[in-house]
Design a protein around this motif. Structure first.
Motif, short mmCIF file in Angstrom:
data_model
loop_
_atom_site.label_atom_id
_atom_site.label_comp_id
_atom_site.label_asym_id
_atom_site.label_seq_id
_atom_site.Cartn_x
_atom_site.Cartn_y
_atom_site.Cartn_z
N VAL A 85 6.80 -0.77 3.51
CA VAL A 85 5.59 -0.07 3.01
C VAL A 85 4.31 -0.08 3.58
CG1 VAL A 85 4.60 0.67 0.83
CG2 VAL A 85 7.12 0.23 0.72
N SER A 86 3.99 -1.32 3.75
CA SER A 86 2.40 -1.51 4.29
C SER A 86 2.57 -0.89 5.74
CB SER A 86 2.26 -2.98 4.50
OG SER A 86 2.25 -3.83 3.17
N LEU A 88 4.19 1.64 6.83
CA LEU A 88 4.19 3.07 6.82
C LEU A 88 2.69 3.51 6.67
CD1 LEU A 88 7.46 3.65 4.59
CD2 LEU A 88 7.24 4.24 7.03
N LYS A 89 2.01 2.64 5.65
CA LYS A 89 0.62 3.19 5.48
C LYS A 89 -0.19 3.11 6.82
CE LYS A 89 0.94 1.99 0.54
NZ LYS A 89 0.29 1.04 -0.46
N LEU A 90 0.13 1.90 7.57
CA LEU A 90 -0.80 1.60 8.73
C LEU A 90 -0.44 2.71 9.65
CD1 LEU A 90 -0.34 -1.86 8.97
CD2 LEU A 90 -2.53 -0.97 8.31
N ALA A 92 0.38 5.77 9.37
CA ALA A 92 -0.05 7.06 8.81
C ALA A 92 -1.49 7.32 9.21
CB ALA A 92 0.06 7.12 7.26
N ALA A 93 -2.13 6.23 9.64
CA ALA A 93 -3.68 6.58 10.24
C ALA A 93 -3.56 7.07 11.20
CB ALA A 93 -4.03 5.18 10.25
N THR A 121 14.30 2.56 7.51
CA THR A 121 13.75 4.32 7.73
C THR A 121 14.58 5.20 8.57
OG1 THR A 121 12.44 3.81 9.55
CG2 THR A 121 11.19 3.39 7.51
N LYS A 292 14.39 5.52 1.45
CA LYS A 292 13.96 6.13 0.26
C LYS A 292 15.18 6.32 -0.80
CE LYS A 292 10.30 6.86 2.70
NZ LYS A 292 8.80 6.50 2.40
#
Length: 345
Positions: A85-86, A88-90, A92-93, A121, A292
């Motif tokens: 999850v972390s 995926l956030k990184l 997304a930048a 994923t 997911k």
């Protein structure tokens, strides 16, 4: 005290026998003879069924006196989920991040995290990042923005990087994507099969649509500015391959595809292609397989967004209760496809 979650022991045992990774984190199996608990995908030799009981969480197994397996490390699942999850956030930048930098940021060795991320994923970190950038560009192009602006807004360093990254994804040039297929040539044919009338359409890169009970009118609606032509020698081989896929599913040929979708859609489509001929999966299992598990409806939508029926076998997905669910070309056709595949293996 909270009531323990009920576990379907027969279902859990089948997951362990299949070493099904999609159920890791949903329950653990505890072995009475060894005093250890494992996750479903544990690679160790299976004990006898009568020696195994199941718990919804590792904490429950520990409270019952069991200890974690040192081989499959079931306690690490929560940590792995947080790391993905972390990441995926990184990703997304808009700033690009390589595997080593990404793995270091979430506290894993690069080779291990690469494997972990793909398992969760369905795609590698690099594939995920490329999909995000291309998705941003597609959205900008669809909104009638300038191609150059879309390239830089999506996070590409320049036009050459964008064209290289989207060469196999968009199928046509960015301008053509924006303008309803302007400049693209799509060739089509309609053939009769045991499932009825089948439309096969392709660009120079591969099949972009395979459907039933449609004709060139649907292509004109989807690509109003494209050059749409009937037949052609180059298309004949693809049509023959598509017919073979319908009539002989156990020996389906590998055909080039020209499709585009979001990162999530691509992950779902890849998972559909992994379903063996003659088998089915539920929408929930597909959602879990792409990391997911709560996105069952989104998995169903991605399933329905498939433009190349049969070749990406969305018909192999059914509901959890065993019913067929939906199918764009009718449940009778879906049932015939599944029956033919079961008989072919």
């Amino acid at each position: 005290m909270a009531k323990a979650k009920a576990i379907d022991a027969d279902f859990a045992w089948r997951a362990f026998l299949a070493r099904d990774r999609t159920h890791d984190g949903q329950f653990v199996g505890a072995v009475k003879t060894t005093g250890i608990y494992c996750k479903p995908s544990c690679p160790v030799r299976h004990p006898k069924r009568e020696n195994v009981c199941f718990y919804a969480t590792a904490a429950e197994a520990k409270a019952a006196g069991y200890r974690a397996c040192l081989r499959c490390r079931p306690d690490d699942i929560a940590r792995d989920d947080v790391a993905v999850v972390s990441a995926l956030k990184l990703l997304a930048a808009e700033e690009p991040m390589g595997l080593e930098q990404l793995a270091a940021a979430v506290g894993y060795a690069p080779h291990h995290f690469h494997r972990l991320f793909k398992r969760a994923t369905g795609v590698t970190p690099a594939e995920y990042a490329r999909g995000l950038r291309a998705g941003r560009a597609e959205e900008a192009l669809a909104a009638n923005g300038r191609v150059t602006d879309a390239i830089y807004d999506a996070g590409y360093s320049g036009p050459s990087r964008f064209y290289a990254a989207t060469k196999g994804r968009l199928g046509m040039t960015p301008s053509a994507w924006k303008n309803g297929g302007a400049g693209a040539v799509i060739r089509w044919a309609v053939v009769e099969t045991s499932l009825g009338s089948m439309l096969v359409a392709a660009t120079d890169k591969g099949i972009c649509r395979l459907s039933f009970d449609e004709d060139e009118t649907e292509l004109q609606r989807r690509f109003p500015a494209a050059t749409i032509e009937q037949g052609g020698d180059a298309l004949a081989e693809l049509v023959n391959g598509a017919v073979a896929a319908v009539e002989n599913p156990a020996n389906m040929p590998e055909l080039p595809l020209d499709i585009a979708g979001t990162v999530f859609q691509q992950a779902v489509w890849k998972e559909l292609q992994r379903i063996p001929t003659g088998e089915t999966r539920t929408y929930a299992e597909i959602a879990a397989a792409v990391g997911k598990p709560k996105a069952v409806r989104a998995a169903g939508s991605a399933n329905g967004a498939n433009n190349v029926a049969v070749l990406i076998p969305c018909h192999r997905v059914i509901r959890t209760d065993g019913s067929l669910g939906g199918y764009a070309y009718g449940l009778d056709r879906k049932e015939k496809l599944l029956r033919a595949e079961r008989n072919a293996v």
